[in-house]
Design a protein around this motif. Structure first.
Motif, PDB file in Angstrom:
ATOM      1  N   GLU A  36       0.835  -1.309  -0.348  1.00 40.91           N
ATOM      2  CA  GLU A  36      -0.053   0.044   0.395  1.00 40.91           C
ATOM      3  C   GLU A  36       0.734   1.135  -0.327  1.00 40.91           C
ATOM      4  O   GLU A  36       1.871   1.548   0.304  1.00 40.91           O
ATOM      5  CB  GLU A  36      -0.448   0.406   0.925  1.00 40.91           C
ATOM      6  CG  GLU A  36      -0.255   0.156   2.641  1.00 40.91           C
ATOM      7  CD  GLU A  36      -0.698  -0.543   3.509  1.00 40.91           C
ATOM      8  OE1 GLU A  36      -1.516  -0.812   4.070  1.00 40.91           O
ATOM      9  OE2 GLU A  36      -0.754   0.744   4.974  1.00 40.91           O
ATOM     10  N   HIS A  89      -5.457  -7.655  -0.116  1.00 43.81           N
ATOM     11  CA  HIS A  89      -5.444  -6.875   1.063  1.00 43.81           C
ATOM     12  C   HIS A  89      -6.898  -5.782   0.520  1.00 43.81           C
ATOM     13  O   HIS A  89      -6.883  -4.552   1.042  1.00 43.81           O
ATOM     14  CB  HIS A  89      -4.215  -5.703   0.939  1.00 43.81           C
ATOM     15  CG  HIS A  89      -4.745  -4.864   2.094  1.00 43.81           C
ATOM     16  ND1 HIS A  89      -4.308  -5.190   3.264  1.00 43.81           N
ATOM     17  CD2 HIS A  89      -3.163  -3.770   2.162  1.00 43.81           C
ATOM     18  CE1 HIS A  89      -4.153  -4.514   4.396  1.00 43.81           C
ATOM     19  NE2 HIS A  89      -3.475  -3.466   3.861  1.00 43.81           N
ATOM     20  N   PRO A 126      -7.524  -5.054   5.936  1.00 40.66           N
ATOM     21  CA  PRO A 126      -6.761  -3.432   5.864  1.00 40.66           C
ATOM     22  C   PRO A 126      -7.017  -3.352   7.306  1.00 40.66           C
ATOM     23  O   PRO A 126      -7.329  -3.533   8.409  1.00 40.66           O
ATOM     24  CB  PRO A 126      -8.429  -2.445   5.902  1.00 40.66           C
ATOM     25  CG  PRO A 126      -8.497  -3.081   4.068  1.00 40.66           C
ATOM     26  CD  PRO A 126      -8.743  -4.357   5.085  1.00 40.66           C
ATOM     27  N   THR A 127      -6.180  -2.968   8.447  1.00 42.19           N
ATOM     28  CA  THR A 127      -5.482  -2.766   9.637  1.00 42.19           C
ATOM     29  C   THR A 127      -6.683  -3.943  10.650  1.00 42.19           C
ATOM     30  O   THR A 127      -6.967  -3.180  11.444  1.00 42.19           O
ATOM     31  CB  THR A 127      -6.089  -1.196  10.208  1.00 42.19           C
ATOM     32  OG1 THR A 127      -6.187  -0.241   9.062  1.00 42.19           O
ATOM     33  CG2 THR A 127      -5.780  -0.515  11.312  1.00 42.19           C
TER      34      THR A 127
HETATM   35 ZN    ZN Z   1      -3.417  -2.003   5.036  1.00 42.26          ZN
END
Ligand code: ZN
Length: 294
Positions: free
Chosen positions: A15, A86, A126-127
């Protein structure tokens, strides 16, 4: 005769520096398109370090990045690494809900497979925005969309993410869903401590991290799941002065020495792609244990 220590899984979340959650309040999505793209140069450096070490890894790549840099995605796949997803737009799964999650992972899979020319079956949220309490549907939706595993859960307490009640080892959260391969934690002092990468890996003394991962490998007989990002080895990236102090600290600390740290880590352990290291857990997942911190 002792069993050989388990090989660990090396993964990279591909990313841009401006797509991280820490800057979400300062760099709105509309500015992504006009921000300084740096992901190609940093990811190519990672590919070079992996080639030197003879390691094949898994690249959880954003669909947004793959659309703009298909040649990079092709290089990842051609070097023998696992190309994985992702998601498309780096949106928090528990915030967008089930229907938009389905759209996001479907779109990412198409874009990545087109660019890389290989099947994409792995997913990382993500996260780490997936967990049994916040997204009980996520693993089933992934299975329905043609994915074969998820590596999205961080079983600890953290202010931005974390699912402290999730099992620490590979497990099947939903009998109709894909198996989960969580980020590695070390059980110590009655808590789950991070042993998987991220800001902690940059902050902790390297020998401490090495000891912790060895303990997971030897005392628990488990393979570790390590992750990092291209922006972590890019100290020349633009500074986001308007971001909160804590976000800046986490994002920028020790970026200058991160690449050398990764080189050491590649040398000190045996590494492989996620789909190879955890092949048996993906093929025949164990049901989720009911006990906490299992
Ligand atoms: Zn990420």
């Amino acid at each position: 005769m002792t069993a050989p220590p388990p090989r660990n899984a090396m993964s990279v979340d591909v990313e841009e520096w401006f797509q991280v959650q820490a800057f979400a309040g300062v760099i709105p999505r509309e500015r992504w398109e006009v921000s300084d793209s740096r992901v190609v140069a940093s990811t190519d450096r990672i590919l070079a370090r992996l080639a030197e070490a003879g390691v094949r890894a898994t690249f959880f790549t954003l669909g947004w990045v793959a659309e703009r840099h298909p040649a990079l995605v092709r290089r990842i796949a051609e070097a023998g690494h696992e190309l994985a997803s992702h998601g498309y737009g780096h949106e928090l799964v528990h915030q967008i809900g089930q229907a938009r999650f389905r759209e996001d992972i479907r779109r990412a899979k198409v874009v990545l497979e087109d660019a890389g020319g290989v099947a994409v079956t792995g997913y990382r949220a993500p996260t780490f925005s997936v967990g049994p309490a916040i997204t009980p549907w996520a693993h089933r939706v992934l299975a329905e969309e043609g994915y074969r595993y998820s590596s999205s859960v961080f079983p600890l307490r953290h202010d931005l993410y974390g699912a402290p009640d999730a099992p620490r080892g590979p497990h099947l959260p939903d009998p109709e869903g894909v198996p989960e391969l969580p980020m590695t934690t070390l059980r110590a002092f009655g808590r789950n401590l991070p042993c998987a990468g991220g800001g902690w890996f940059r902050l902790a003394p390297y020998p401490l991290f090495r000891t912790a991962l060895r303990r997971v490998n030897q005392a628990e007989g488990r393979a570790g799941m390590f992750y990092f990002h291209p922006w972590e080895i890019d100290p020349g990236q633009p500074r986001v002065a308007a971001a909160p102090r804590r976000a800046r600290f986490r994002h920028y600390t020790r970026q200058g020495s991160m690449e050398q740290r990764i080189v050491r880590l590649l040398r000190d352990f045996a590494w492989g792609r996620v789909d190879e290291v955890f092949a048996s857990e993906i093929a025949a997942p164990a049901p989720a244990p009911t006990a906490r911190a299992a």
